[in-house]
Design an enzyme around this catalytic site. Sequence first.
Site, mmCIF file in Angstrom:
data_model
loop_
_atom_site.group_PDB
_atom_site.id
_atom_site.type_symbol
_atom_site.label_atom_id
_atom_site.label_comp_id
_atom_site.label_asym_id
_atom_site.label_seq_id
_atom_site.Cartn_x
_atom_site.Cartn_y
_atom_site.Cartn_z
ATOM 1 N NE ARG A 89 -3.717 -0.218 2.501
ATOM 2 C CZ ARG A 89 -4.265 -0.722 3.609
ATOM 3 N NH1 ARG A 89 -4.030 -0.161 4.784
ATOM 4 N NH2 ARG A 89 -5.066 -1.766 3.549
ATOM 5 N NE ARG A 158 -2.603 1.673 9.424
ATOM 6 C CZ ARG A 158 -3.386 0.637 9.089
ATOM 7 N NH1 ARG A 158 -4.234 0.746 8.078
ATOM 8 N NH2 ARG A 158 -3.337 -0.483 9.778
ATOM 9 C CE LYS A 221 -6.483 -0.674 11.322
ATOM 10 N NZ LYS A 221 -7.259 -1.343 10.279
ATOM 11 C CE LYS A 223 -7.815 3.364 9.066
ATOM 12 N NZ LYS A 223 -8.788 2.436 8.473
ATOM 13 C CB CYS A 442 -13.818 -3.940 1.398
ATOM 14 S SG CYS A 442 -14.442 -5.599 1.730
ATOM 15 C CB CYS A 448 -9.104 -9.514 2.422
ATOM 16 S SG CYS A 448 -9.235 -9.043 4.153
ATOM 17 C CB CYS A 487 -15.017 -9.485 7.464
ATOM 18 S SG CYS A 487 -13.797 -8.224 7.867
ATOM 19 C CB CYS A 491 -12.174 -2.150 4.452
ATOM 20 S SG CYS A 491 -11.168 -3.029 5.655
HETATM 21 FE FE1 SRM Z 1 -9.173 -2.047 6.073
HETATM 22 C C1 SRM Z 1 -7.825 -4.642 7.772
HETATM 23 C C2 SRM Z 1 -8.248 -3.411 3.169
HETATM 24 C C3 SRM Z 1 -9.886 0.859 4.559
HETATM 25 C C4 SRM Z 1 -10.988 -1.064 8.824
HETATM 26 N N1 SRM Z 1 -8.155 -3.709 5.569
HETATM 27 C C5 SRM Z 1 -7.645 -4.628 6.424
HETATM 28 C C6 SRM Z 1 -6.756 -5.631 5.668
HETATM 29 C C7 SRM Z 1 -5.372 -5.106 5.683
HETATM 30 C C8 SRM Z 1 -6.845 -7.091 6.159
HETATM 31 C C9 SRM Z 1 -5.824 -7.565 7.146
HETATM 32 O O1 SRM Z 1 -5.619 -6.923 8.190
HETATM 33 O O2 SRM Z 1 -5.243 -8.606 6.889
HETATM 34 C C10 SRM Z 1 -7.389 -5.532 4.258
HETATM 35 C C11 SRM Z 1 -6.493 -5.894 3.093
HETATM 36 C C12 SRM Z 1 -7.310 -6.485 1.964
HETATM 37 C C13 SRM Z 1 -6.615 -6.533 0.667
HETATM 38 O O3 SRM Z 1 -6.415 -7.645 0.141
HETATM 39 O O4 SRM Z 1 -6.309 -5.488 0.115
HETATM 40 C C14 SRM Z 1 -7.951 -4.123 4.307
HETATM 41 N N2 SRM Z 1 -8.980 -1.367 4.226
HETATM 42 C C15 SRM Z 1 -8.666 -2.115 3.138
HETATM 43 C C16 SRM Z 1 -8.863 -1.336 1.857
HETATM 44 C C17 SRM Z 1 -7.860 -1.685 0.766
HETATM 45 C C18 SRM Z 1 -10.304 -1.583 1.379
HETATM 46 C C19 SRM Z 1 -10.637 -1.108 -0.009
HETATM 47 O O5 SRM Z 1 -11.332 -1.875 -0.668
HETATM 48 O O6 SRM Z 1 -10.260 -0.014 -0.403
HETATM 49 C C20 SRM Z 1 -8.773 0.097 2.410
HETATM 50 C C21 SRM Z 1 -7.371 0.623 2.420
HETATM 51 C C22 SRM Z 1 -7.336 2.005 2.947
HETATM 52 C C23 SRM Z 1 -6.010 2.685 2.868
HETATM 53 O O7 SRM Z 1 -5.666 3.107 1.766
HETATM 54 O O8 SRM Z 1 -5.360 2.842 3.913
HETATM 55 C C24 SRM Z 1 -9.245 -0.119 3.838
HETATM 56 N N3 SRM Z 1 -10.168 -0.351 6.625
HETATM 57 C C25 SRM Z 1 -10.445 0.685 5.799
HETATM 58 C C26 SRM Z 1 -11.427 1.535 6.397
HETATM 59 C C27 SRM Z 1 -12.030 2.779 5.763
HETATM 60 C C28 SRM Z 1 -11.293 4.024 6.128
HETATM 61 O O9 SRM Z 1 -10.258 3.978 6.789
HETATM 62 O O10 SRM Z 1 -11.752 5.087 5.739
HETATM 63 C C29 SRM Z 1 -11.747 0.985 7.621
HETATM 64 C C30 SRM Z 1 -12.836 1.488 8.601
HETATM 65 C C31 SRM Z 1 -12.417 2.680 9.359
HETATM 66 C C32 SRM Z 1 -11.706 2.289 10.623
HETATM 67 O O11 SRM Z 1 -10.494 2.091 10.579
HETATM 68 O O12 SRM Z 1 -12.366 2.128 11.650
HETATM 69 C C33 SRM Z 1 -10.948 -0.212 7.758
HETATM 70 N N4 SRM Z 1 -9.338 -2.702 7.990
HETATM 71 C C34 SRM Z 1 -10.175 -2.198 8.940
HETATM 72 C C35 SRM Z 1 -10.093 -3.022 10.121
HETATM 73 C C36 SRM Z 1 -10.885 -2.816 11.432
HETATM 74 C C37 SRM Z 1 -10.189 -1.868 12.329
HETATM 75 C C38 SRM Z 1 -10.829 -1.802 13.697
HETATM 76 O O13 SRM Z 1 -10.784 -0.751 14.313
HETATM 77 O O14 SRM Z 1 -11.337 -2.801 14.188
HETATM 78 C C39 SRM Z 1 -9.188 -4.061 9.816
HETATM 79 C C40 SRM Z 1 -8.747 -5.200 10.741
HETATM 80 C C41 SRM Z 1 -7.707 -4.790 11.704
HETATM 81 O O15 SRM Z 1 -7.117 -3.719 11.634
HETATM 82 O O16 SRM Z 1 -7.461 -5.593 12.598
HETATM 83 C C42 SRM Z 1 -8.738 -3.829 8.466
HETATM 84 FE FE1 SF4 Z 2 -10.975 -7.603 4.304
HETATM 85 FE FE2 SF4 Z 2 -12.966 -7.262 5.973
HETATM 86 FE FE3 SF4 Z 2 -11.558 -5.172 5.156
HETATM 87 FE FE4 SF4 Z 2 -13.165 -6.357 3.482
HETATM 88 S S1 SF4 Z 2 -13.821 -5.338 5.370
HETATM 89 S S2 SF4 Z 2 -11.033 -5.790 3.057
HETATM 90 S S3 SF4 Z 2 -13.056 -8.458 4.086
HETATM 91 S S4 SF4 Z 2 -10.802 -6.801 6.404
#
Ligand code: SRM
Ligand code: SF4
Length: 577
Positions: A89, A158, A221, A223, A442, A448, A487, A491
């Site tokens: 990323r 982030r 993290k 944000k 997502c 993922c 899930c 995201c």
């Molecule tokens: Fe996310 C984890 C993809 C935005 C909340 N996210 C992941 C991981 C890295 C899975 C992992 O930990 O193994 C995913 C990788 C999938 C892949 O194959 O690419 C993943 N997140 C993404 C992306 C690529 C989704 C997309 O389709 O665009 C986004 C990348 C953003 C970036 O450029 O940095 C992405 N993730 C978000 C957002 C939206 C936002 O930030 O505006 C959220 C919700 C906001 C928040 O953080 O509360 C988000 N991602 C999570 C979480 C839950 C965090 C939590 O507080 O519980 C996880 C899991 C974790 O961190 O344990 C996670």
């Molecule tokens: Fe993966 Fe869940 Fe984030 Fe979708 S919402 S990219 S399934 S961690």
Amino acid sequence: MSQTLAPADRSRDLSQPVENLGPDERMKAASDQLRGTIQHSLIDPITGSVSDVDTKLLKFHGIYQQDDRDVRDERRRQKLEPAYQFMIRVRLPGGVCTPAQWLKLDELARSHGSEMLRLTTRQTFQFHWVLKDDLRPTLAGLHEVLLDTIAACGDDSRGVMCSVNPHLSALHAEVHELAQRASDRAIPRMRAYHEIWYGEERLASSGPEEPFYGATYMPRKFKIGFAIPPVNDIDVYTQDLGFIAIAGKDGLEGFNVAIGGGMGRTDQAPSTYPRLADVIGFVTPDNVPATCDAVMELQRDLGDRKDRAHARFKYTIDDRGLDWIKADIERRLGFKLDASRPYVFDSNRDTLGWQTGEDGHHHVTLLIENGRLANRPDRALMDGLRAIARIHDGTFRLTPNQNLTIAQISDAKRPEIERLLDEYRLLASAEGSALRLGSMACVALPTCGLAMAESERYLPSFVTRIETILGRHGLSDVPITLRISGCPNGCSRPYVAEIGLTGRAPGKYNLYLGGGFHGNRLNRMYLENAGEAAILDALDATLGHFARERGEHEHFGDFVIRAGYVKAVMAGRDFNS
Ligand code: SRM
Ligand code: SF4
């Protein structure tokens, strides 16, 4: 004018007693500032993976180890190790990149990333399917165009988001500059990154390597995002720290400060919940960097370092109370925040197609379904955008809705760009129902590791089925937001969508209804663990009712609450009740 307080004691002891730390905290503390054994793992020829600890440390370097889940079972049957590959990323504050950077990203994606790029919901690029041996060449290639991946993942600040809004050119430039500064300030110093990826020597250091982060970085993290009303494209209420630009007749006056947003939750853990940020006051632009410092310091020092499921800032706020947190931020700042100022959001969507900015430049926003850039038989997206990057002298801007704006096009350049858009059919998919244009998914399967159900690969066909329903009820042109996540982590920010789906198991989703149209209200669960047929039935009934009885300008999210399908969620803590 801000009221001044006695200056805060900003020195602090960053070391914490080991017994107060959870396993990941101890791992960070023992990692030699994120070096771990990554150098060794990278050259280990026995496996395509890295060690378990290095897998976690690599996240701070912007790299996730993954495996192809489509072939996981088959490889297990064949007694082969999983098909390991990596996601990289990029750090791209506010989602802005130059044509030269675009061309390099394109080149690296073609040589190391399976000829595709993914635009994310936080306005950056991801490479998928990168093999271990290709990590160094990819990061070195990014370095050539002044891009890196530091802190794109991990327990740190982030990617900093910023509204795209290119038609408000001067305001955007000013706010983007602050977003860039906030990002530069919050980025870990990470000597380890320079040593591992660029081959630099380890330097003897006279002081701490990470003056702000210490050895354990953030508890989780963190944000930050900057919104420019009336568009809430960055979903400012979902950020840990959000800034809402307030502009007067003479330009930018400052920002309302919003704290404590977050989406992530776990289905079986009611103590976890999404939460929307609270607006706590106003700061002038020159106080933005200090505000970032104060809020991040607070969370760094007081966030939960034992339980990662409770370590986001939103829980620190709810545990201590908003008033206490606000007072502590003011103490750290050394002044009181001014009262927040009025502002209005009217949407969190992108405006697709052509717009002309106040400075006379043109901007065209392309719908990139699910943010996936690849050459497909019907649409050579990668080739088309590469052709544009070769002649474009403005910028590219990634939107928070996974779309792309080709920005700052002069009158003279516009005809040439129009010709290329036409030749490569790049505007073709900006057709379809208003719901399709406002939908987002997502990544989920197959990369993922946390996905429980399909998301990106499911969205297009699912929307086609909803479009039949919309057509039947005469709602094809009514903007409705739909977001799917594979899930509950959220995201795609599904808990602020009018219709949100989160994966529970293959083919099974929770259905949420009632989010605010411009990201201003959480939705609530309407169906649990449901299959497609049940979800479509529910949508048919609610959308049909909406078509018959909606008020003038009433949005679907508001209607389902008025009609009694779900009760409005007033606070994150009530989300699961
Ligand atoms: Fe996310 C984890 C993809 C935005 C909340 N996210 C992941 C991981 C890295 C899975 C992992 O930990 O193994 C995913 C990788 C999938 C892949 O194959 O690419 C993943 N997140 C993404 C992306 C690529 C989704 C997309 O389709 O665009 C986004 C990348 C953003 C970036 O450029 O940095 C992405 N993730 C978000 C957002 C939206 C936002 O930030 O505006 C959220 C919700 C906001 C928040 O953080 O509360 C988000 N991602 C999570 C979480 C839950 C965090 C939590 O507080 O519980 C996880 C899991 C974790 O961190 O344990 C996670
Ligand atoms: Fe993966 Fe869940 Fe984030 Fe979708 S919402 S990219 S399934 S961690």
